[in-house]
Design an enzyme around this catalytic site. Structure first.
Site, PDB file in Angstrom:
ATOM      1  N   ASN A  11       0.864  -1.185   0.000  1.00  0.00           N
ATOM      2  CA  ASN A  11       0.000   0.000   0.000  1.00  0.00           C
ATOM      3  C   ASN A  11       0.899   1.233   0.000  1.00  0.00           C
ATOM      4  O   ASN A  11       1.529   1.536   1.009  1.00  0.00           O
ATOM      5  CB  ASN A  11      -0.885  -0.043   1.256  1.00  0.00           C
ATOM      6  CG  ASN A  11      -1.685   1.234   1.449  1.00  0.00           C
ATOM      7  OD1 ASN A  11      -1.806   2.047   0.533  1.00  0.00           O
ATOM      8  ND2 ASN A  11      -2.241   1.405   2.646  1.00  0.00           N
ATOM      9  N   TRP A  12       0.943   1.902  -1.145  1.00  0.00           N
ATOM     10  CA  TRP A  12       1.850   3.048  -1.265  1.00  0.00           C
ATOM     11  C   TRP A  12       1.268   4.329  -0.666  1.00  0.00           C
ATOM     12  O   TRP A  12       1.911   5.381  -0.713  1.00  0.00           O
ATOM     13  CB  TRP A  12       2.239   3.249  -2.737  1.00  0.00           C
ATOM     14  CG  TRP A  12       3.226   2.231  -3.243  1.00  0.00           C
ATOM     15  CD1 TRP A  12       3.786   1.217  -2.522  1.00  0.00           C
ATOM     16  CD2 TRP A  12       3.774   2.137  -4.563  1.00  0.00           C
ATOM     17  NE1 TRP A  12       4.652   0.493  -3.317  1.00  0.00           N
ATOM     18  CE2 TRP A  12       4.659   1.032  -4.575  1.00  0.00           C
ATOM     19  CE3 TRP A  12       3.600   2.863  -5.744  1.00  0.00           C
ATOM     20  CZ2 TRP A  12       5.369   0.655  -5.718  1.00  0.00           C
ATOM     21  CZ3 TRP A  12       4.306   2.491  -6.882  1.00  0.00           C
ATOM     22  CH2 TRP A  12       5.182   1.396  -6.871  1.00  0.00           C
ATOM     23  N   LYS A  13       0.052   4.270  -0.177  1.00  0.00           N
ATOM     24  CA  LYS A  13      -0.567   5.427   0.486  1.00  0.00           C
ATOM     25  C   LYS A  13      -0.397   6.693  -0.366  1.00  0.00           C
ATOM     26  O   LYS A  13      -0.324   6.611  -1.588  1.00  0.00           O
ATOM     27  CB  LYS A  13       0.008   5.620   1.893  1.00  0.00           C
ATOM     28  CG  LYS A  13      -0.020   4.337   2.713  1.00  0.00           C
ATOM     29  CD  LYS A  13       0.173   4.582   4.176  1.00  0.00           C
ATOM     30  CE  LYS A  13       0.336   3.265   4.908  1.00  0.00           C
ATOM     31  NZ  LYS A  13       0.040   3.345   6.323  1.00  0.00           N
ATOM     32  N   HIS A  97      -9.521   0.673   4.861  1.00  0.00           N
ATOM     33  CA  HIS A  97      -8.231   0.820   5.555  1.00  0.00           C
ATOM     34  C   HIS A  97      -8.450   1.669   6.805  1.00  0.00           C
ATOM     35  O   HIS A  97      -9.284   2.585   6.807  1.00  0.00           O
ATOM     36  CB  HIS A  97      -7.213   1.482   4.618  1.00  0.00           C
ATOM     37  CG  HIS A  97      -5.826   1.470   5.171  1.00  0.00           C
ATOM     38  ND1 HIS A  97      -5.397   2.392   6.094  1.00  0.00           N
ATOM     39  CD2 HIS A  97      -4.789   0.635   4.951  1.00  0.00           C
ATOM     40  CE1 HIS A  97      -4.141   2.127   6.416  1.00  0.00           C
ATOM     41  NE2 HIS A  97      -3.742   1.061   5.737  1.00  0.00           N
ATOM     42  N   GLU A  99      -6.912   4.043   7.994  1.00  0.00           N
ATOM     43  CA  GLU A  99      -6.773   5.496   7.770  1.00  0.00           C
ATOM     44  C   GLU A  99      -8.056   6.066   7.165  1.00  0.00           C
ATOM     45  O   GLU A  99      -8.424   7.208   7.428  1.00  0.00           O
ATOM     46  CB  GLU A  99      -5.535   5.771   6.902  1.00  0.00           C
ATOM     47  CG  GLU A  99      -4.256   5.575   7.717  1.00  0.00           C
ATOM     48  CD  GLU A  99      -3.045   5.110   6.933  1.00  0.00           C
ATOM     49  OE1 GLU A  99      -3.019   5.231   5.701  1.00  0.00           O
ATOM     50  OE2 GLU A  99      -2.099   4.604   7.592  1.00  0.00           O
ATOM     51  N   GLU A 169      -5.492  -5.716  10.309  1.00  0.00           N
ATOM     52  CA  GLU A 169      -4.507  -4.673  10.578  1.00  0.00           C
ATOM     53  C   GLU A 169      -4.828  -4.000  11.911  1.00  0.00           C
ATOM     54  O   GLU A 169      -5.642  -3.062  11.955  1.00  0.00           O
ATOM     55  CB  GLU A 169      -4.544  -3.621   9.458  1.00  0.00           C
ATOM     56  CG  GLU A 169      -4.219  -4.185   8.093  1.00  0.00           C
ATOM     57  CD  GLU A 169      -3.584  -3.137   7.199  1.00  0.00           C
ATOM     58  OE1 GLU A 169      -2.487  -3.400   6.705  1.00  0.00           O
ATOM     59  OE2 GLU A 169      -4.149  -2.042   7.034  1.00  0.00           O
ATOM     60  N   GLY A 175       2.084   1.661  10.893  1.00  0.00           N
ATOM     61  CA  GLY A 175       2.994   2.799  10.807  1.00  0.00           C
ATOM     62  C   GLY A 175       3.664   3.151  12.130  1.00  0.00           C
ATOM     63  O   GLY A 175       4.268   4.211  12.260  1.00  0.00           O
ATOM     64  N   SER A 215       3.263  -2.723  10.324  1.00  0.00           N
ATOM     65  CA  SER A 215       4.717  -2.696  10.504  1.00  0.00           C
ATOM     66  C   SER A 215       5.403  -3.995  10.068  1.00  0.00           C
ATOM     67  O   SER A 215       6.333  -4.468  10.727  1.00  0.00           O
ATOM     68  CB  SER A 215       5.064  -2.333  11.945  1.00  0.00           C
ATOM     69  OG  SER A 215       4.514  -1.062  12.268  1.00  0.00           O
ATOM     70  N   GLY A 236       2.667  -1.376   4.334  1.00  0.00           N
ATOM     71  CA  GLY A 236       2.639   0.056   4.040  1.00  0.00           C
ATOM     72  C   GLY A 236       4.036   0.593   3.824  1.00  0.00           C
ATOM     73  O   GLY A 236       4.634   0.413   2.754  1.00  0.00           O
ATOM     74  N   GLY A 237       4.599   1.206   4.855  1.00  0.00           N
ATOM     75  CA  GLY A 237       5.893   1.879   4.747  1.00  0.00           C
ATOM     76  C   GLY A 237       6.985   1.069   4.059  1.00  0.00           C
ATOM     77  O   GLY A 237       7.698   1.593   3.197  1.00  0.00           O
TER      78      GLY A 237
END
Ligand code: PEP
Length: 251
Positions: A11-13, A97, A99, A169, A175, A215, A236-237
């Site tokens: 997920n490149w957000k 998600h 977020e 998640e 994150g 993470s 993600g990150g």
């Protein structure tokens, strides 16, 4: 040993311009494009989907979007429909998600409508569920997950080959660098599979992929993937750097 093919999704957000996204996709195709032990998917920002799709065209890497709206078209300024996503080459779409739930106020009802619209358009929804830290501390984890899955999949008519994906998640692990312990992940994933079995039957429960997200990094992916009910990861990150993501893919 189950028959489910794992899925490692990135997920490149809200990162990467079109140029940065195509460059990362090219590097990923070069480094990790030929893997057979897992499916791989990346979800760039909407603006980069079309260009990334062209880069991925001759590879085994799938593309997904990070969100969509439930209506097929109409006066919904700023929104994107499922058919717009299939049109640019998406196979998956991340829905619900944390977020989206927590920063943009998406409700279980809205998420359910999106899941249905994605399935109707032949997109594979990756339905994200997870408890907050305070919900875990007050022992509400399972009731929250029950509600999110029940609601998110309420319109699902199980059909072989068209299974949605669930991503567990825990909000407190996204994150933050805090990964859930393998025992916590194993316990939740087996709860989720039992829930699917009770609600939709053993066939869907056996086929549906349940990813872990929060993470995930090269250092913890192997331990997570060794758990019986973990069928992949939503990253993600650590998916932003193609070399690091390739190390995760090659768990
Ligand atoms: C995510 O965005 O879905 C996620 C799990 O992020 P991170 O890997 O950075 O925790």
């Amino acid at each position: 040993m189950n028959q489910r093919t794992p899925l490692i999704a990135g997920n490149w957000k809200m990162y990467k311009t079109v140029g940065q996204a195509t460059d990362a996709a090219r590097r990923l195709v070069a480094a990790g494009g030929g893997v057979t032990h897992t499916e791989v998917m990346i979800a760039p920002a909407f603006t980069a989907l079309s260009a990334v799709s062209a880069v991925l065209a001759d590879s085994d890497i799938y593309m997904g979007a990070q969100n969509m709206f439930w209506a097929s078209e109409g006066a919904f300024t700023g929104e994107i429909s499922a058919s717009m996503l299939t049109d640019v080459g998406c196979r998956h779409v991340i829905i619900g998600h944390s977020e989206r739930r927590h920063l943009f106020g998406e409700s279980d009802d809205l998420i359910a409508r999106k899941v249905k619209a994605a399935l109707d358009a032949d997109l594979i929804p990756v339905l994200c569920v997870g408890e907050t830290e305070s919900e875990r501390e007050t022992k509400k984890t399972f009731s929250i997950l029950d509600k999110q899955v029940e609601s998110g999949l309420k319109d699902l008519i199980p059909e072989a080959g068209r299974e949605p994906v669930i991503a567990y998640e825990p909000v407190w692990a996204i994150g933050t660098g805090k990964t859930a312990q393998p025992e916590q992940v194993g316990e939740v994933h087996s709860f989720l599979r039992d829930l699917i079995a009770r609600r939709f039957g053993e066939a869907l429960a056996g086929a549906i992929r349940i990813l872990y997200g929060g993470s995930v990094k090269p250092e913890n992916i192997s331990a997570l993937m060794s758990l019986t009910d973990v069928d992949g990861a939503l990253v993600g990150g650590a998916s932003l750097d193609p070399e690091i993501f390739t190390r995760i893919i090659n768990f």
